[in-house]
Design a protein around this motif. Sequence first.
Motif, PDB file in Angstrom:
ATOM      1  N   ASP A 152      33.522   7.198  -4.451  1.00  0.00           N
ATOM      2  CA  ASP A 152      34.966   7.332  -4.266  1.00  0.00           C
ATOM      3  C   ASP A 152      35.436   6.627  -3.006  1.00  0.00           C
ATOM      4  O   ASP A 152      36.386   7.061  -2.354  1.00  0.00           O
ATOM      5  CB  ASP A 152      35.356   8.824  -4.191  1.00  0.00           C
ATOM      6  CG  ASP A 152      35.114   9.541  -5.499  1.00  0.00           C
ATOM      7  OD1 ASP A 152      35.334   8.926  -6.561  1.00  0.00           O
ATOM      8  OD2 ASP A 152      34.701  10.719  -5.471  1.00  0.00           O
ATOM      9  N   LEU A 153      34.775   5.516  -2.646  1.00  0.00           N
ATOM     10  CA  LEU A 153      35.097   4.836  -1.400  1.00  0.00           C
ATOM     11  C   LEU A 153      34.827   3.337  -1.539  1.00  0.00           C
ATOM     12  O   LEU A 153      33.771   2.930  -2.009  1.00  0.00           O
ATOM     13  CB  LEU A 153      34.222   5.391  -0.267  1.00  0.00           C
ATOM     14  CG  LEU A 153      34.508   4.875   1.128  1.00  0.00           C
ATOM     15  CD1 LEU A 153      35.820   5.458   1.647  1.00  0.00           C
ATOM     16  CD2 LEU A 153      33.371   5.248   2.055  1.00  0.00           C
ATOM     17  N   THR A 154      35.804   2.546  -1.138  1.00  0.00           N
ATOM     18  CA  THR A 154      35.610   1.103  -1.063  1.00  0.00           C
ATOM     19  C   THR A 154      35.642   0.715   0.411  1.00  0.00           C
ATOM     20  O   THR A 154      36.549   1.104   1.142  1.00  0.00           O
ATOM     21  CB  THR A 154      36.703   0.341  -1.837  1.00  0.00           C
ATOM     22  OG1 THR A 154      36.599   0.683  -3.223  1.00  0.00           O
ATOM     23  CG2 THR A 154      36.556  -1.166  -1.683  1.00  0.00           C
ATOM     24  N   THR A 155      34.628  -0.038   0.834  1.00  0.00           N
ATOM     25  CA  THR A 155      34.545  -0.535   2.199  1.00  0.00           C
ATOM     26  C   THR A 155      34.972  -1.988   2.202  1.00  0.00           C
ATOM     27  O   THR A 155      34.501  -2.791   1.394  1.00  0.00           O
ATOM     28  CB  THR A 155      33.117  -0.393   2.748  1.00  0.00           C
ATOM     29  OG1 THR A 155      32.742   0.985   2.707  1.00  0.00           O
ATOM     30  CG2 THR A 155      33.014  -0.904   4.175  1.00  0.00           C
ATOM     31  N   ILE A 156      35.882  -2.317   3.106  1.00  0.00           N
ATOM     32  CA  ILE A 156      36.408  -3.665   3.262  1.00  0.00           C
ATOM     33  C   ILE A 156      35.946  -4.160   4.625  1.00  0.00           C
ATOM     34  O   ILE A 156      36.259  -3.556   5.646  1.00  0.00           O
ATOM     35  CB  ILE A 156      37.955  -3.653   3.210  1.00  0.00           C
ATOM     36  CG1 ILE A 156      38.449  -3.004   1.936  1.00  0.00           C
ATOM     37  CG2 ILE A 156      38.506  -5.069   3.420  1.00  0.00           C
ATOM     38  CD1 ILE A 156      39.874  -2.491   2.010  1.00  0.00           C
ATOM     39  N   GLN A 157      35.207  -5.258   4.639  1.00  0.00           N
ATOM     40  CA  GLN A 157      34.725  -5.805   5.901  1.00  0.00           C
ATOM     41  C   GLN A 157      35.239  -7.236   6.045  1.00  0.00           C
ATOM     42  O   GLN A 157      35.009  -8.073   5.166  1.00  0.00           O
ATOM     43  CB  GLN A 157      33.198  -5.783   5.951  1.00  0.00           C
ATOM     44  CG  GLN A 157      32.652  -6.063   7.318  1.00  0.00           C
ATOM     45  CD  GLN A 157      31.177  -5.772   7.379  1.00  0.00           C
ATOM     46  OE1 GLN A 157      30.404  -6.387   6.650  1.00  0.00           O
ATOM     47  NE2 GLN A 157      30.781  -4.859   8.233  1.00  0.00           N
TER      48      GLN A 157
END
Length: 94
Positions: free
Chosen positions: A82-87
Amino acid sequence: LPIYQGSKVVSSISNTQQGKVNGFLVTFTTPDGLDKVVPFYKSGLSTSGWTITSSFDSDTVQTWAITKGTMEGSVSLTSQKDLTTIQVALGDKE
């Protein structure tokens, strides 16, 4: 560079040494899935003048090398439950 609305900054690092490449790395998170985040960045990067020069795409990871003027870097999107990481990593071209 577009920033996904509602995302939260979880870390940032900058490099500003004289005579060396200047840049930064910022990590954001959002509960939204790749189905929303990917179209936002593809459209936003193009609209703001960034060019995607290469990409890696899978069901859970999208990574693009980007360039604009004297800057270059990458945008990486990683989806977990339930989490999207944007780098986002950007710096001066060498």
